[in-house]
Write a protein that holds these residues in place. Structure first.
Motif, PDB file in Angstrom:
ATOM      1  N   THR A  36       1.200  -1.182   0.140  1.00 48.61           N
ATOM      2  CA  THR A  36       0.004   0.174   0.240  1.00 48.61           C
ATOM      3  C   THR A  36       0.913   1.130   0.089  1.00 48.61           C
ATOM      4  OG1 THR A  36      -1.715  -1.153   1.075  1.00 48.61           O
ATOM      5  CG2 THR A  36      -1.594   0.659   1.160  1.00 48.61           C
ATOM      6  N   LEU A  37       0.694   2.195  -0.807  1.00 45.52           N
ATOM      7  CA  LEU A  37       1.447   3.246  -0.828  1.00 45.52           C
ATOM      8  C   LEU A  37      -0.183   4.492  -0.471  1.00 45.52           C
ATOM      9  CD1 LEU A  37       2.912   3.486  -4.499  1.00 45.52           C
ATOM     10  CD2 LEU A  37       4.201   3.857  -2.625  1.00 45.52           C
ATOM     11  N   PHE A  38      -0.005   5.784   0.104  1.00 48.11           N
ATOM     12  CA  PHE A  38      -0.555   6.562   0.693  1.00 48.11           C
ATOM     13  C   PHE A  38       0.272   7.880  -0.332  1.00 48.11           C
ATOM     14  CE2 PHE A  38      -1.343   3.874   3.875  1.00 48.11           C
ATOM     15  CZ  PHE A  38      -2.394   4.057   3.822  1.00 48.11           C
ATOM     16  N   VAL A  39      -0.538   8.514  -1.382  1.00 51.40           N
ATOM     17  CA  VAL A  39      -0.666   9.902  -1.684  1.00 51.40           C
ATOM     18  C   VAL A  39      -1.613  10.764  -1.407  1.00 51.40           C
ATOM     19  CG1 VAL A  39       0.357  10.841  -4.239  1.00 51.40           C
ATOM     20  CG2 VAL A  39       0.451   8.519  -3.772  1.00 51.40           C
ATOM     21  N   ALA A  72      -3.287  17.250   6.070  1.00 47.53           N
ATOM     22  CA  ALA A  72      -3.061  16.839   4.490  1.00 47.53           C
ATOM     23  C   ALA A  72      -4.659  17.549   4.007  1.00 47.53           C
ATOM     24  CB  ALA A  72      -4.139  15.521   4.661  1.00 47.53           C
ATOM     25  N   ALA A  73      -4.750  18.213   3.347  1.00 49.56           N
ATOM     26  CA  ALA A  73      -5.225  19.035   2.326  1.00 49.56           C
ATOM     27  C   ALA A  73      -5.953  18.619   0.789  1.00 49.56           C
ATOM     28  CB  ALA A  73      -4.040  20.939   1.364  1.00 49.56           C
ATOM     29  N   GLY A  74      -6.579  18.065   1.610  1.00 45.58           N
ATOM     30  CA  GLY A  74      -7.712  17.261   0.757  1.00 45.58           C
ATOM     31  C   GLY A  74      -7.189  15.775   0.900  1.00 45.58           C
ATOM     32  N   PRO A  75      -8.240  15.065  -0.124  1.00 50.50           N
ATOM     33  CA  PRO A  75      -8.069  13.689   0.090  1.00 50.50           C
ATOM     34  C   PRO A  75      -7.128  12.829   0.045  1.00 50.50           C
ATOM     35  CG  PRO A  75      -9.922  14.016  -1.899  1.00 50.50           C
ATOM     36  CD  PRO A  75      -8.883  15.585  -1.124  1.00 50.50           C
ATOM     37  N   ILE A  76      -6.587  11.862   1.098  1.00 49.47           N
ATOM     38  CA  ILE A  76      -5.334  10.838   0.633  1.00 49.47           C
ATOM     39  C   ILE A  76      -5.719   9.664   0.561  1.00 49.47           C
ATOM     40  CG2 ILE A  76      -4.326   9.298   2.328  1.00 49.47           C
ATOM     41  CD1 ILE A  76      -4.599  11.030   4.870  1.00 49.47           C
ATOM     42  N   TYR A  77      -5.323   9.129  -1.089  1.00 49.18           N
ATOM     43  CA  TYR A  77      -5.190   8.737  -1.537  1.00 49.18           C
ATOM     44  C   TYR A  77      -4.731   7.143  -1.360  1.00 49.18           C
ATOM     45  CZ  TYR A  77      -7.512  12.239  -4.445  1.00 49.18           C
ATOM     46  OH  TYR A  77      -8.143  13.362  -4.882  1.00 49.18           O
ATOM     47  N   ARG A  78      -5.565   6.135  -1.117  1.00 47.83           N
ATOM     48  CA  ARG A  78      -4.930   5.087  -0.461  1.00 47.83           C
ATOM     49  C   ARG A  78      -4.028   3.989  -2.182  1.00 47.83           C
ATOM     50  NH1 ARG A  78      -5.186   1.676   3.753  1.00 47.83           N
ATOM     51  NH2 ARG A  78      -6.880   3.253   4.868  1.00 47.83           N
ATOM     52  N   VAL A  79      -3.331   3.624  -2.237  1.00 50.20           N
ATOM     53  CA  VAL A  79      -2.539   2.646  -3.235  1.00 50.20           C
ATOM     54  C   VAL A  79      -2.326   1.570  -3.118  1.00 50.20           C
ATOM     55  CG1 VAL A  79      -2.082   3.162  -5.909  1.00 50.20           C
ATOM     56  CG2 VAL A  79      -2.115   5.086  -4.800  1.00 50.20           C
ATOM     57  N   VAL A  80      -3.262   0.629  -4.001  1.00 50.92           N
ATOM     58  CA  VAL A  80      -2.954  -0.673  -3.119  1.00 50.92           C
ATOM     59  C   VAL A  80      -2.461  -1.364  -4.410  1.00 50.92           C
ATOM     60  CG1 VAL A  80      -3.809  -2.723  -2.298  1.00 50.92           C
ATOM     61  CG2 VAL A  80      -4.752  -1.011  -1.638  1.00 50.92           C
ATOM     62  N   LEU A  81      -1.298  -2.310  -4.048  1.00 52.80           N
ATOM     63  CA  LEU A  81      -0.626  -2.808  -5.395  1.00 52.80           C
ATOM     64  C   LEU A  81      -0.760  -4.774  -5.594  1.00 52.80           C
ATOM     65  CD1 LEU A  81       3.162  -0.712  -5.162  1.00 52.80           C
ATOM     66  CD2 LEU A  81       0.640  -0.092  -7.216  1.00 52.80           C
ATOM     67  N   THR A  82      -0.873  -4.900  -6.305  1.00 54.73           N
ATOM     68  CA  THR A  82      -1.176  -6.279  -6.034  1.00 54.73           C
ATOM     69  C   THR A  82      -0.566  -6.837  -7.795  1.00 54.73           C
ATOM     70  OG1 THR A  82      -3.402  -6.199  -7.367  1.00 54.73           O
ATOM     71  CG2 THR A  82      -2.996  -6.247  -4.563  1.00 54.73           C
ATOM     72  N   ALA A  83      -0.364  -8.437  -7.748  1.00 54.13           N
ATOM     73  CA  ALA A  83      -0.212  -8.793  -8.795  1.00 54.13           C
ATOM     74  C   ALA A  83      -0.929  -8.163 -10.349  1.00 54.13           C
ATOM     75  CB  ALA A  83       0.361 -10.146  -8.847  1.00 54.13           C
ATOM     76  N   GLU A 134      -9.702   8.376   0.245  1.00 47.68           N
ATOM     77  CA  GLU A 134     -10.271   8.571   1.766  1.00 47.68           C
ATOM     78  C   GLU A 134      -9.659   9.565   1.910  1.00 47.68           C
ATOM     79  OE1 GLU A 134      -8.835   5.635   3.837  1.00 47.68           O
ATOM     80  OE2 GLU A 134      -8.478   3.793   2.365  1.00 47.68           O
ATOM     81  N   ASP A 135     -11.510   9.927   3.343  1.00 44.58           N
ATOM     82  CA  ASP A 135     -10.767  11.651   4.135  1.00 44.58           C
ATOM     83  C   ASP A 135     -10.135  11.960   4.918  1.00 44.58           C
ATOM     84  OD1 ASP A 135     -13.233  12.804   2.638  1.00 44.58           O
ATOM     85  OD2 ASP A 135     -14.489  11.249   4.474  1.00 44.58           O
TER      86      ASP A 135
END
Length: 235
Positions: free
Chosen positions: A99-102, A145-156, A201-202
């Motif tokens: 998982t990455l957060f941007v 955070a100045a807006g949404p937090i993006y959860r980026v889920v990396l899988t195969a 995500e908020d």
């Protein structure tokens, strides 16, 4: 002497004419208001697309070129490459995902100064030293955070071969994702194809340590991602 020219044939508007005129006016206003909502929705959609595009570009740049991902020793020497680090995190040796957060955050240099943060979840190293410690997101920034937090889920990715012997990934999705099944030493490909799902995500606001960095694939399988794309890293 002042004379007033009276025109007995000229009449004022009748009450019916006034009511009809007002009716036409209000109907026109209502029609304009009806058009305004779709226009505002279109603007919101364009802004969302721009934001998602920015997240995709950030993720690709981070995975392809960040010097923080490789694991290093105390002298700063690389002991595990970027490819090996990401593979270990995404494979079944880890949790089957990484998982990455941007997100953007107020950096405090001035009232409106905003910076970009991208990094792995701190949970990535729970089962081992899979990624470089400097690539872990600074969880203290979530509160700013100045807006949404993006959860980026990396899988195969689905393009990862499953017809090899033994297969390199599961032949079907479990909880909506494929999982790498081979250890790093038994993975023959020169690239690692990844599926990335983005969830907006908020932010937690001022409450400390209230943002959950844990990724539960079972729960996420019931949530529609904001965007899904495929990427790859090479050895």
């Amino acid at each position: 002497m002042v004379h007033f020219n009276a025109n007995p044939s000229r009449k004022a508007f009748t009450l019916i004419e006034v009511v009809l005129a007002l009716g036409v006016f209000f109907i026109s206003i209502l029609a304009l208001i009806g058009l305004l909502a779709p226009m505002l929705k279109s603007v919101d959609e364009v802004e969302k697309i721009d934001e998602i595009t920015s997240v995709v570009n950030t993720v690709n740049a981070f995975l392809q070129s960040s010097p923080k991902i490789p694991v290093r020793d105390t002298n700063g020497e690389i002991t595990q490459s970027k490819f090996d680090s990401v593979y270990q995190a995404v494979s079944s040796a880890g949790s089957g995902e990484a998982t990455l957060f941007v997100f953007r955050y107020y950096d405090g240099t001035s009232v409106d100064s905003i910076s970009l943060e991208a990094g792995f979840s701190p949970n990535e190293n729970d089962d081992g030293n899979f990624v470089g410690t400097n690539s872990i997101v600074d969880v203290n920034l979530f509160n700013d955070a100045a807006g949404p937090i993006y959860r980026v889920v990396l899988t195969a990715s689905s393009v990862t071969p499953d017809n090899t012997n033994p297969p390199l990934r599961t032949t079907s999705r479990v909880n909506g994702v494929y999982t790498l099944t081979q250890s790093l030493n038994n993975y023959p490909e020169g690239y690692l194809a990844l599926e990335a799902r983005i969830f907006a995500e908020d932010p937690p606001g001022p409450a400390p340590n209230s943002f959950d960095t844990t990724t539960d694939l079972t729960l996420l399988s019931e949530v529609e991602p904001d965007f899904t794309f495929n990427t790859a890293i090479v050895r």
